[in-house]
Design a protein around this motif. Structure first.
Motif, PDB file in Angstrom:
ATOM      1  N   LEU A 351      30.509  -0.511  -9.377  1.00 31.14           N
ATOM      2  CA  LEU A 351      29.559  -1.606  -9.244  1.00 31.14           C
ATOM      3  C   LEU A 351      30.190  -2.791  -8.529  1.00 31.14           C
ATOM      4  N   LYS A 352      31.471  -3.015  -8.769  1.00 30.64           N
ATOM      5  CA  LYS A 352      32.181  -4.088  -8.065  1.00 30.64           C
ATOM      6  C   LYS A 352      32.203  -3.808  -6.570  1.00 30.64           C
ATOM      7  N   LEU A 353      32.508  -2.561  -6.205  1.00 30.53           N
ATOM      8  CA  LEU A 353      32.528  -2.172  -4.802  1.00 30.53           C
ATOM      9  C   LEU A 353      31.150  -2.364  -4.171  1.00 30.53           C
ATOM     10  N   SER A 354      30.105  -1.993  -4.896  1.00 32.04           N
ATOM     11  CA  SER A 354      28.750  -2.135  -4.373  1.00 32.04           C
ATOM     12  C   SER A 354      28.382  -3.591  -4.163  1.00 32.04           C
ATOM     13  N   SER A 355      28.775  -4.448  -5.105  1.00 32.65           N
ATOM     14  CA  SER A 355      28.437  -5.866  -4.984  1.00 32.65           C
ATOM     15  C   SER A 355      29.156  -6.520  -3.814  1.00 32.65           C
TER      16      SER A 355
END
Length: 440
Positions: A351-355
Motif C-alpha cells: 500500500l505504501k508503494l501504491s500511494s
C-alpha cells in the motif's frame, strides 16, 4: 518445496505465517541468457528453518545491498528505514534499472559483488532460476501464496518452485479524455463507432491508439477469445496457442480497427501517443500506469480510466508483468535477505508503494483496502489486472517477441491474411525454441 505440495498445505492453513511488523516497465527486451552457474554453496548446504521458528532471524552482523529503480526508490528508502528499525540490519540501496539487473547479477553474483536482493521483469525468471542465480522463496512460501493473487504467484514461479516475493502488478488499460468522449466504451464495436466520427488522419486526430505492432499491448486481440502464448499457464513451450481459432477470431477485430486508425504500426510510438493524448487530439489511449502522472497533470478531471473494451464479445485479457523482489542465491546473508524481501512486500508496504507511485498491489488484502477501492485510477488498473495473465517466465519467452511482432505488423500495415501470418509466426517460434531458427 514444490508448488503443488504448497498449495495443498495452503488450503489447510487458516492463518498465514507472519513475522512482519504489520502481518500482512512493458514489454522490455530481455538480456541474453546468462551462462549456467553452479549451485551456490550457501543454498546447497541446508534448508532454511521454518518462518515461524523462533531462531529465524538475521545473521549476526548482516548487512544488505538492494538494487532498485530510480523511479521507485522513495518507497524502498522508507522500507529500508522501517526494516532496519525492526531487525537492526543495515541496508544500502543502489540504483539500477530492473531491466539491467539480471545481466549484472549473472556477472557479479558468483563473485559476491551483486546485491543481496534484486528485482527484474518476471519474464526473465526462467533464465535466472535455470542458471541458479536466485534462491527459492521457501521460508515464506505458504505466507506468500496465501497473501497474493493467483496470477502474481504464477508469474514468480518457475518449474513449480516459488522464487519471487510479489510487490506490484503492471498491466495496461484504457485512458480516455472525457471532454472528447464522455463515457468509456464497453466494446470495441463502440470504439469503432465513436472513432468513425472523430478520426481525421489529415489533422492527426484519432479516436483510439495503441502500439499495434507490439505484442505486449496487442495481446488482448490474441487472447480474449482463447488464444495464448504457451499452454499450461505459460510453461508448455510445445503448446503454442497464438494461431488457434480463438486467436484468429480476436484478430479479426484487431484488423478491422485499422480503418479508424490508418497509421502504420512503426509510426505509433509512446512519444507520439503521449503528445496526441495530452494535446486533446487522441480520445482513447491503451497504455500503462507509467503514463498516469503525466496524463493526470495534463487532463485533470477530464481524465478517465476504464478496463479495456470487450473483444468479439469477450472481456479483454491483457498481459501482466509482476514486479517482485528476488534473493541473490550467492548472498552471504540468506536469512536477512529473505526477511527483507518478505517484509518489503507485506500488505502495508504494498500500500505504501501504491500511494507513492500509483502501483497495483498483488496482495489480496491490499486490493480490498479503502485506499485502493477509493482511488479511481488504481482500482481500474486492479480490475484490469484481475482479467490479465502474466507473461510466461520460461526462457523461450524471449523468442516470442520478434516473430509475433512481425506478424502483427504485416496484418496491420498490409492487410495480410490473419491465419497465414500467425501460422508463419508460430512456425518461426517453434524453430527458435528447437534451436534450428534464427531471431529476425
Amino acid at each position: 518445496m514444490k508448488m503443488k505440495k504448497v498449495l495443498t498445505l495452503a488450503a489447510a492453513f487458516t492463518m498465514a505465517f507472519s513475522i512482519t511488523a504489520c502481518g500482512g516497465g512493458g514489454n522490455t527486451a530481455s538480456p541474453e541468457t546468462p551462462a549456467p552457474a553452479p549451485a551456490p554453496a550457501e543454498t546447497a548446504k541446508t534448508d532454511p528453518p521454518p518462518a515461524d521458528a523462533p531462531e529465524f532471524a538475521p545473521e549476526e552482523g548482516a548487512k544488505l545491498v538492494v538494487w532498485e529503480s530510480k523511479d521507485e526508490r522513495a518507497y524502498t528508502d522508507e522500507v529500508i528505514k522501517a526494516f532496519t528499525e525492526k531487525y537492526g540490519v543495515e541496508v544500502t540501496l543502489e540504483e539500477m534499472a530492473p531491466t539491467d539487473q539480471l545481466t549484472k547479477l549473472s556477472q557479479d553474483g558468483p563473485s559476491g559483488l551483486a546485491a543481496d536482493v534484486v528485482i527484474f521483469p518476471h519474464d526473465q525468471l526462467g533464465r535466472a532460476a535455470s542458471s541458479n542465480l536466485v534462491a527459492p522463496n521457501d521460508v515464506f512460501e505458504v505466507e506468500t501464496i496465501q497473501a497474493n493473487t493467483e496470477s502474481a504467484i504464477q508469474g514468480v514461479t518457475y518449474n513449480d518452485t516459488l522464487y519471487g516475493y510479489p510487490r506490484a502488478a503492471e498491466t495496461y488499460l484504457m485512458y480516455y479524455n472525457k471532454e472528447l468522449i464522455q463515457e468509456a466504451p464497453k466494446s470495441f464495436e463502440e470504439v469503432i463507432e465513436f472513432s468513425e466520427g472523430f478520426t481525421d488522419n489529415a489533422k492527426n486526430k484519432y479516436g483510439v491508439m495503441w502500439e499495434t505492432g507490439n505484442l505486449y499491448f496487442t495481446y488482448p486481440f490474441l487472447a480474449s477469445n482463447g488464444g495464448y502464448i504457451f499452454g499450461n499457464n505459460g510453461t508448455d513451450v510445445k503448446d503454442i496457442g497464438l494461431n488457434n481459432e480463438g486467436a484468429v477470431k480476436s484478430m479479426e477485430v484487431y484488423q478491422s480497427l485499422n480503418k479508424v486508425l490508418p497509421v502504420k504500426a512503426g509510426d505509433i510510438t509512446p512519444d507520439i501517443k503521449r503528445s496526441l493524448f495530452t494535446a486533446g487530439d487522441l480520445a482513447i489511449d491503451i497504455n500503462g500506469p507509467w503514463e498516469l502522472s503525466a496524463y493526470k497533470e495534463a487532463l485533470g478531471d477530464n481524465l478517465g480510466v476504464a478496463p479495456i473494451p470487450t473483444i468479439a464479445g469477450q472481456p479483454a485479457v491483457s498481459l501482466a508483468g509482476i514486479k517482485a523482489w528476488y534473493v541473490n542465491a550467492y548472498t552471504d546473508y540468506p536469512k536477512a535477505a529473505r526477511l527483507f524481501a518478505n517484509f518489503a512486500t507485506n500488505e502495508e508496504n504494498q500500500l505504501k508503494l501504491s500511494s507513492l507511485v500509483g502501483s497495483v498491489p498483488t496482495n489480496k488484502a491490499a486490493q480490498e483496502s479503502d485506499q485502493i477501492k477509493n482511488d479511481p485510477y488504481v482500482s481500474a488498473f486492479t480490475e484490469q489486472f484481475n482479467s490479465s495473465v502474466p507473461m510466461p517466465s520460461v526462457p523461450q519467452m524471449n523468442n516470442v517477441w520478434s516473430p509475433v511482432g512481425a506478424a502483427l505488423t504485416e496484418i496491420w500495415d498490409n492487410n495480410k491474411d490473419i491465419k497465414a501470418s500467425l501460422d508463419n509466426a508460430v512456425k518461426q517460434l517453434q524453430e527458435l525454441n528447437s534451436g534450428t531458427g534464427e531471431a529476425k
